[in-house]
Design an enzyme around this catalytic site. Structure first.
Site, PDB file in Angstrom:
ATOM      1  N   ARG A  97     -18.021  35.534  -8.420  1.00 46.98           N
ATOM      2  CA  ARG A  97     -18.888  35.320  -9.584  1.00 46.98           C
ATOM      3  C   ARG A  97     -19.039  33.829  -9.773  1.00 46.98           C
ATOM      4  O   ARG A  97     -18.428  33.026  -9.110  1.00 46.98           O
ATOM      5  CB  ARG A  97     -18.340  36.006 -10.824  1.00 46.98           C
ATOM      6  CG  ARG A  97     -16.835  36.048 -11.066  1.00 46.98           C
ATOM      7  CD  ARG A  97     -16.132  34.779 -11.263  1.00 46.98           C
ATOM      8  NE  ARG A  97     -16.790  33.954 -12.290  1.00 46.98           N
ATOM      9  CZ  ARG A  97     -16.578  32.655 -12.387  1.00 46.98           C
ATOM     10  NH1 ARG A  97     -15.775  32.027 -11.557  1.00 46.98           N
ATOM     11  NH2 ARG A  97     -17.177  31.948 -13.324  1.00 46.98           N
ATOM     12  N   GLY A  98     -19.981  33.469 -10.668  1.00 42.59           N
ATOM     13  CA  GLY A  98     -20.307  32.053 -10.839  1.00 42.59           C
ATOM     14  C   GLY A  98     -21.619  31.779 -10.119  1.00 42.59           C
ATOM     15  O   GLY A  98     -21.753  32.110  -8.933  1.00 42.59           O
ATOM     16  N   ALA A  99     -22.578  31.183 -10.814  1.00 42.61           N
ATOM     17  CA  ALA A  99     -23.923  31.072 -10.254  1.00 42.61           C
ATOM     18  C   ALA A  99     -23.971  30.509  -8.830  1.00 42.61           C
ATOM     19  O   ALA A  99     -24.505  31.154  -7.922  1.00 42.61           O
ATOM     20  CB  ALA A  99     -24.797  30.253 -11.214  1.00 42.61           C
ATOM     21  N   ASN A 105     -25.995  30.621 -20.113  1.00 38.56           N
ATOM     22  CA  ASN A 105     -24.631  30.508 -19.607  1.00 38.56           C
ATOM     23  C   ASN A 105     -23.823  31.647 -20.209  1.00 38.56           C
ATOM     24  O   ASN A 105     -24.335  32.445 -20.998  1.00 38.56           O
ATOM     25  CB  ASN A 105     -24.028  29.137 -19.942  1.00 38.56           C
ATOM     26  CG  ASN A 105     -22.777  28.847 -19.114  1.00 38.56           C
ATOM     27  OD1 ASN A 105     -22.796  28.924 -17.903  1.00 38.56           O
ATOM     28  ND2 ASN A 105     -21.700  28.530 -19.811  1.00 38.56           N
ATOM     29  N   LYS A 106     -22.547  31.720 -19.845  1.00 40.44           N
ATOM     30  CA  LYS A 106     -21.694  32.811 -20.291  1.00 40.44           C
ATOM     31  C   LYS A 106     -21.783  33.045 -21.803  1.00 40.44           C
ATOM     32  O   LYS A 106     -21.843  32.076 -22.576  1.00 40.44           O
ATOM     33  CB  LYS A 106     -20.240  32.497 -19.893  1.00 40.44           C
ATOM     34  CG  LYS A 106     -19.234  33.562 -20.207  1.00 40.44           C
ATOM     35  CD  LYS A 106     -19.607  34.941 -19.707  1.00 40.44           C
ATOM     36  CE  LYS A 106     -20.027  34.900 -18.267  1.00 40.44           C
ATOM     37  NZ  LYS A 106     -20.709  36.122 -17.814  1.00 40.44           N
ATOM     38  N   ASP A 123     -26.172  29.231 -15.698  1.00 35.28           N
ATOM     39  CA  ASP A 123     -26.658  30.263 -14.786  1.00 35.28           C
ATOM     40  C   ASP A 123     -28.145  30.135 -14.551  1.00 35.28           C
ATOM     41  O   ASP A 123     -28.653  30.566 -13.513  1.00 35.28           O
ATOM     42  CB  ASP A 123     -26.314  31.651 -15.339  1.00 35.28           C
ATOM     43  CG  ASP A 123     -24.814  31.884 -15.285  1.00 35.28           C
ATOM     44  OD1 ASP A 123     -24.112  31.459 -16.239  1.00 35.28           O
ATOM     45  OD2 ASP A 123     -24.328  32.424 -14.286  1.00 35.28           O
ATOM     46  N   ARG A 144     -27.356  41.106  -9.732  1.00 35.54           N
ATOM     47  CA  ARG A 144     -27.192  40.524 -11.078  1.00 35.54           C
ATOM     48  C   ARG A 144     -28.447  39.709 -11.394  1.00 35.54           C
ATOM     49  O   ARG A 144     -28.957  38.989 -10.544  1.00 35.54           O
ATOM     50  CB  ARG A 144     -25.933  39.647 -11.150  1.00 35.54           C
ATOM     51  CG  ARG A 144     -24.635  40.389 -10.912  1.00 35.54           C
ATOM     52  CD  ARG A 144     -23.408  39.501 -11.127  1.00 35.54           C
ATOM     53  NE  ARG A 144     -23.190  39.207 -12.552  1.00 35.54           N
ATOM     54  CZ  ARG A 144     -22.333  38.290 -12.992  1.00 35.54           C
ATOM     55  NH1 ARG A 144     -21.653  37.546 -12.126  1.00 35.54           N
ATOM     56  NH2 ARG A 144     -22.172  38.081 -14.288  1.00 35.54           N
ATOM     57  N   GLN A 197     -12.822  34.826 -17.893  1.00 36.65           N
ATOM     58  CA  GLN A 197     -12.895  33.839 -16.826  1.00 36.65           C
ATOM     59  C   GLN A 197     -12.088  32.581 -17.182  1.00 36.65           C
ATOM     60  O   GLN A 197     -11.507  31.926 -16.315  1.00 36.65           O
ATOM     61  CB  GLN A 197     -14.353  33.425 -16.552  1.00 36.65           C
ATOM     62  CG  GLN A 197     -15.216  34.481 -15.895  1.00 36.65           C
ATOM     63  CD  GLN A 197     -15.972  35.332 -16.890  1.00 36.65           C
ATOM     64  OE1 GLN A 197     -15.485  35.578 -18.002  1.00 36.65           O
ATOM     65  NE2 GLN A 197     -17.148  35.809 -16.516  1.00 36.65           N
TER      66      GLN A 197
END
Ligand SMILES: CSC[C@H]1O[C@H](OP(=O)(O)O)[C@H](O)[C@@H]1O
Length: 347
Positions: free
Chosen positions: A46-48, A247-248, A237, A89, A196
């Site tokens: 995960r993570g852009a 973002n998150k 993201d 995603r 995270q």
């Protein structure tokens, strides 16, 4: 030396299972595009930027599975591979940026024999991974100059080495500041519901011996009100043309709190996270994940059966709340529309 969460050895893609950290360091092996797609969807990776790298490798492995007489027969099957990966995603634009780059590469090299094209596509995936770490180091240097010395830095989620091919974006700025001799410590928001911050940011900073203190998401305002936070730095993201940033989930909340307390709020992201096709953040697709991430933690049920749940995985921070956007090509402080366009055009 920060971890590289995606590695390629003996013709196999190795990815650390980020669902199990910090207690279990399990590396999973991948040799086909459908399992790589599943790894992206289930947040093994995960993570852009890391999602973009994994998708590039997925496309390269997918190309190896296609039997075709010529490029005309290869192309629709390769486009299907990319569609499966694109459907994993919706928010991180790096995923689509990487798949577009792999598709354009295939089109630009369609005169090659298919065996040669397959090898060149794998080489392009390697290049995307190698570029990502180089980009993060350049971005980190550009951002380090903004970090006070000493500094107490608040982060949200994980925009670290684990979210990229190495070094990290927001945490790349932290690492570069430390390497430049800054005295700093990090407050890591735990970042419910996937945690995270607690599970990944805390783990990777402790591995790198960078001072880190874990807080619950609802504690950031208290620390800011007591003057205990000097700046905030987060990843992204997807950044729209005017600087609105997805973002998150919880990032917007932190940005509002930072503005209330006059604390600089920085976004760190590579150019591949900027989506100039969107004039503002209103059209950024926000992923909604399943209820179990909210109702359960570590297998323990936290809420009554059949409770209604919302689980948006991202939110959008309006550009007016962002002090600066840090990229590998430079820093944009205001007039984000012109500044971001200029940085992207630097190519
Ligand atoms: C440099 S990582 C960018 C971004 O990706 C994370 O989302 P997720 O963990 O759901 O993939 C988070 O929003 C990070 O800030």
């Amino acid at each position: 030396m920060s971890i590289k969460p995606i590695q390629f050895k003996d013709d196999t893609l190795l990815m650390i299972d980020q669902r199990l950290l910090p207690t279990e360091e399990v590396w999973l092996e991948y040799r086909d595009y459908r399992s790589i797609a599943e790894a992206i969807k289930t947040m093994v990776v995960r993570g852009a930027p890391a999602i973009g790298v994994a998708a590039a490798y997925g496309a390269a492995f997918g190309a190896r599975e296609i039997e075709a007489e010529d490029f005309a027969a290869f192309r629709p099957r390769f486009e299907k591979v990319c569609r499966v990966l694109a459907e994993t995603r919706p928010t991180a634009v790096n995923l689509f940026w990487a798949l577009e780059r792999m598709t354009n590469f295939a089109l630009a090299h369609q005169e090659l024999s298919l065996p040669e094209l397959r090898e060149r596509l794998m080489a392009e995936a390697h290049e995307i991974a190698a570029e990502d770490e180089r980009i993060n180091r350049a971005l980190g240097k550009n951002g380090a100059a903004l970090i006070p010395n000493p500094a107490r830095v608040l982060t949200h989620c994980n925009a670290g080495a684990l979210a990229t091919a190495g070094y990290g974006t927001a945490l790349g700025v932290v690492r570069a500041a430390v390497e430049a001799g800054h005295e700093l410590m990090v407050y890591a928001d735990e970042t419910r519901p996937f945690l995270q911050g607690a599970r990944l940011t805390a783990w990777e900073l402790m591995k790198d011996r960078i001072p880190v203190t874990l807080i619950c998401d609802n504690m950031a305002g208290y620390l800011m009100s007591r003057g205990e936070i000097d700046c905030v730095i987060v990843g992204a993201d997807r950044i729209a043309a005017n600087g609105d940033t997805a973002n998150k989930i919880g990032t917007y909340t932190v940005a509002v709190l930072a503005r209330e307390h006059g604390i600089p709020f920085y976004v760190a992201a590579p150019i591949s996270t900027i989506d100039l096709s969107l004039p503002d953040g209103s059209q950024i697709p926000i992923e909604e994940r399943g209820p179990r991430e909210v109702t359960h933690m570590g297998g323990r049920q936290l809420a009554p059966d059949s409770i209604g749940v919302r689980n948006p995985a991202f939110d959008v921070t309006p550009a007016r709340l962002i002090t600066a956007i840090i990229t590998e090509h430079g820093v944009v402080r205001d007039n984000f529309t012109a500044g971001l366009k200029s940085l992207v055009e630097q190519g």
